[in-house]
Design a protein around this motif. Sequence first.
Motif, PDB file in Angstrom:
ATOM      1  N   PRO A  33     -19.844 -49.985 -51.466  1.00 12.73           N
ATOM      2  CA  PRO A  33     -19.361 -49.084 -52.517  1.00 12.73           C
ATOM      3  C   PRO A  33     -17.875 -48.754 -52.313  1.00 12.73           C
ATOM      4  N   ARG A  34     -17.042 -49.036 -53.324  1.00 11.19           N
ATOM      5  CA  ARG A  34     -15.594 -48.886 -53.179  1.00 11.19           C
ATOM      6  C   ARG A  34     -15.140 -47.427 -53.153  1.00 11.19           C
ATOM      7  N   ASP A  35     -15.996 -46.513 -53.577  1.00  6.31           N
ATOM      8  CA  ASP A  35     -15.602 -45.107 -53.515  1.00  6.31           C
ATOM      9  C   ASP A  35     -15.708 -44.553 -52.098  1.00  6.31           C
ATOM     10  N   VAL A  36     -16.431 -45.263 -51.235  1.00  8.25           N
ATOM     11  CA  VAL A  36     -16.622 -44.820 -49.853  1.00  8.25           C
ATOM     12  C   VAL A  36     -15.913 -45.733 -48.857  1.00  8.25           C
ATOM     13  N   TYR A  37     -15.928 -47.036 -49.131  1.00  8.10           N
ATOM     14  CA  TYR A  37     -15.424 -48.011 -48.174  1.00  8.10           C
ATOM     15  C   TYR A  37     -14.271 -48.837 -48.741  1.00  8.10           C
ATOM     16  N   GLU A  38     -13.380 -49.219 -47.857  1.00  8.06           N
ATOM     17  CA  GLU A  38     -12.303 -50.154 -48.178  1.00  8.06           C
ATOM     18  C   GLU A  38     -12.541 -51.432 -47.372  1.00  8.06           C
ATOM     19  N   PRO A  39     -13.152 -52.454 -48.003  1.00  5.63           N
ATOM     20  CA  PRO A  39     -13.466 -53.679 -47.253  1.00  5.63           C
ATOM     21  C   PRO A  39     -12.204 -54.470 -46.909  1.00  5.63           C
ATOM     22  N   VAL A  40     -12.199 -55.014 -45.703  1.00  3.89           N
ATOM     23  CA  VAL A  40     -11.107 -55.872 -45.250  1.00  3.89           C
ATOM     24  C   VAL A  40     -11.730 -57.168 -44.746  1.00  3.89           C
ATOM     25  N   ALA A 293     -36.622 -57.052 -47.447  1.00  2.00           N
ATOM     26  CA  ALA A 293     -37.690 -56.289 -46.798  1.00  2.00           C
ATOM     27  C   ALA A 293     -37.346 -54.802 -46.792  1.00  2.00           C
ATOM     28  N   TRP A 294     -36.069 -54.475 -46.582  1.00  2.00           N
ATOM     29  CA  TRP A 294     -35.682 -53.072 -46.579  1.00  2.00           C
ATOM     30  C   TRP A 294     -35.646 -52.504 -47.988  1.00  2.00           C
ATOM     31  N   ALA A 295     -35.269 -53.314 -48.967  1.00  2.26           N
ATOM     32  CA  ALA A 295     -35.315 -52.845 -50.357  1.00  2.26           C
ATOM     33  C   ALA A 295     -36.747 -52.493 -50.745  1.00  2.26           C
ATOM     34  N   ALA A 296     -37.695 -53.343 -50.304  1.00  2.00           N
ATOM     35  CA  ALA A 296     -39.112 -53.077 -50.588  1.00  2.00           C
ATOM     36  C   ALA A 296     -39.626 -51.868 -49.802  1.00  2.00           C
ATOM     37  N   SER A 297     -38.886 -51.464 -48.778  1.00  2.00           N
ATOM     38  CA  SER A 297     -39.264 -50.302 -47.968  1.00  2.00           C
ATOM     39  C   SER A 297     -38.525 -49.040 -48.407  1.00  2.00           C
ATOM     40  N   GLY A 298     -37.788 -49.144 -49.513  1.00  2.00           N
ATOM     41  CA  GLY A 298     -37.102 -47.971 -50.052  1.00  2.00           C
ATOM     42  C   GLY A 298     -35.659 -47.808 -49.644  1.00  2.00           C
ATOM     43  N   VAL A 299     -35.044 -48.849 -49.066  1.00  3.37           N
ATOM     44  CA  VAL A 299     -33.638 -48.785 -48.661  1.00  3.37           C
ATOM     45  C   VAL A 299     -32.873 -49.900 -49.394  1.00  3.37           C
ATOM     46  N   PRO A 300     -32.260 -49.607 -50.545  1.00  2.00           N
ATOM     47  CA  PRO A 300     -31.524 -50.643 -51.279  1.00  2.00           C
ATOM     48  C   PRO A 300     -30.318 -51.146 -50.492  1.00  2.00           C
ATOM     49  N   TYR A 301     -29.842 -52.316 -50.876  1.00  2.00           N
ATOM     50  CA  TYR A 301     -28.805 -53.025 -50.115  1.00  2.00           C
ATOM     51  C   TYR A 301     -27.569 -52.174 -49.810  1.00  2.00           C
ATOM     52  N   PRO A 302     -26.938 -51.509 -50.782  1.00  2.00           N
ATOM     53  CA  PRO A 302     -25.758 -50.694 -50.438  1.00  2.00           C
ATOM     54  C   PRO A 302     -26.081 -49.588 -49.435  1.00  2.00           C
ATOM     55  N   ASP A 303     -27.254 -48.969 -49.567  1.00  2.00           N
ATOM     56  CA  ASP A 303     -27.656 -47.932 -48.607  1.00  2.00           C
ATOM     57  C   ASP A 303     -27.888 -48.521 -47.219  1.00  2.00           C
ATOM     58  N   LEU A 304     -28.435 -49.731 -47.176  1.00  2.00           N
ATOM     59  CA  LEU A 304     -28.656 -50.411 -45.900  1.00  2.00           C
ATOM     60  C   LEU A 304     -27.332 -50.631 -45.183  1.00  2.00           C
ATOM     61  N   LEU A 305     -26.322 -51.100 -45.912  1.00  2.00           N
ATOM     62  CA  LEU A 305     -25.006 -51.307 -45.312  1.00  2.00           C
ATOM     63  C   LEU A 305     -24.432 -49.991 -44.798  1.00  2.00           C
ATOM     64  N   GLY A 306     -24.594 -48.933 -45.586  1.00  2.00           N
ATOM     65  CA  GLY A 306     -24.089 -47.634 -45.171  1.00  2.00           C
ATOM     66  C   GLY A 306     -24.759 -47.121 -43.911  1.00  2.00           C
ATOM     67  N   ARG A 307     -26.066 -47.310 -43.810  1.00  2.00           N
ATOM     68  CA  ARG A 307     -26.777 -46.852 -42.620  1.00  2.00           C
ATOM     69  C   ARG A 307     -26.345 -47.630 -41.382  1.00  2.00           C
ATOM     70  N   LEU A 308     -26.114 -48.929 -41.540  1.00  2.00           N
ATOM     71  CA  LEU A 308     -25.668 -49.737 -40.405  1.00  2.00           C
ATOM     72  C   LEU A 308     -24.276 -49.315 -39.939  1.00  2.00           C
ATOM     73  N   ILE A 309     -23.405 -49.001 -40.889  1.00  2.00           N
ATOM     74  CA  ILE A 309     -22.062 -48.544 -40.523  1.00  2.00           C
ATOM     75  C   ILE A 309     -22.136 -47.184 -39.834  1.00  2.00           C
ATOM     76  N   ASP A 310     -22.990 -46.293 -40.332  1.00  2.00           N
ATOM     77  CA  ASP A 310     -23.172 -44.988 -39.677  1.00  2.00           C
ATOM     78  C   ASP A 310     -23.673 -45.154 -38.241  1.00  2.00           C
TER      79      ASP A 310
END
Length: 318
Positions: A33-40, A293-310
């Motif tokens: 999400p570009r409002d939270v992250y600046e990808p490089v 598998a995580w999307a089917a478990s209630g964690v959509p892809y952008p949220d998954l990336l955010g959790r990994l970064i956290d």
Amino acid sequence: MSERVRVGVLAGGPSAEHEVSLQSARAVLDALPRDVYEPVAVIIDRRGRWPVELRRDLVDVVFPVLHGPFGEDGVVQGHLEALGLPYVGCGVLASAVGMDKVAMRRMFLAEDIPLTPHVWFTEYEWRATTDHWGLVKSLDWPMYVKPANMGSSIGISRVTSMQELRTGVELALAYDRVVVVEQGVSARELICGVLGGYDVPEVSVPGELIVPGAWLDYEAKYLSRAEIATIPAVLPERVAEEVRELALRAFRAIGGYGLARVDFLYEQDTGRLYVLEINTMPGFTSRSVYARAWAASGVPYPDLLGRLIDLAFARSGS
């Protein structure tokens, strides 16, 4: 730290999985999400040359979407540790163990994690004898021949005769000096995702790989457009729970952190489950079974990336 978190997406590299890594990186770059992250984007070329040296004044955290040797085996993780940069995924030891199929199996055996029968030998041992059957005689046909350090089904062969075995070993030796030979079993192929830190990681719903032929090779995984998985897998609840419990045990056995995908073989007739391997940086393409598998478990892809970064920041204390 800047207003937006600068995420260095590290991809490419000199391994045979260079192209797979680029596919994963594109998906991560597009989904942050570009409002939270600046990808490089930081793309390492096939000769191992970096376009820029990562520093804290360039990025706040690194997402190493690297697969195979050099990127997934602890080498880059050690480099990032030396630079003092937070990074996504497993640390040096867990990455190295997860990449090496011999070390991985030793860890699993020490924790009583069920494995299929297997043997391993070095290139020297293979070349030093003419009795190649003697190296694998404890196994039955079919067998699977694999380089000890490689992923994405690269260098793997399914063999049913001595001639095929010799050809398969030579292919595997093109990628590594150590070869693992596994007993083939008639089984369903399952996967399960793990997400979390050292305390109480979470596990996803299990998925099932759809195997179009004798096994799921590189072409079926990355070049075919056919469906490759059913998520969630249709399983008895007891089996699904055992898959999740074994995935967590495998993750803890190697000292995992952040994420991993654990692969299984399920013998439906006997009810036996075997852990096939653990992958500390599974594919992050749009077709990634880990993300699905995580999307089917209630964690959509952008949220998954955010959790990994956290989780990367949490480990570094940032």
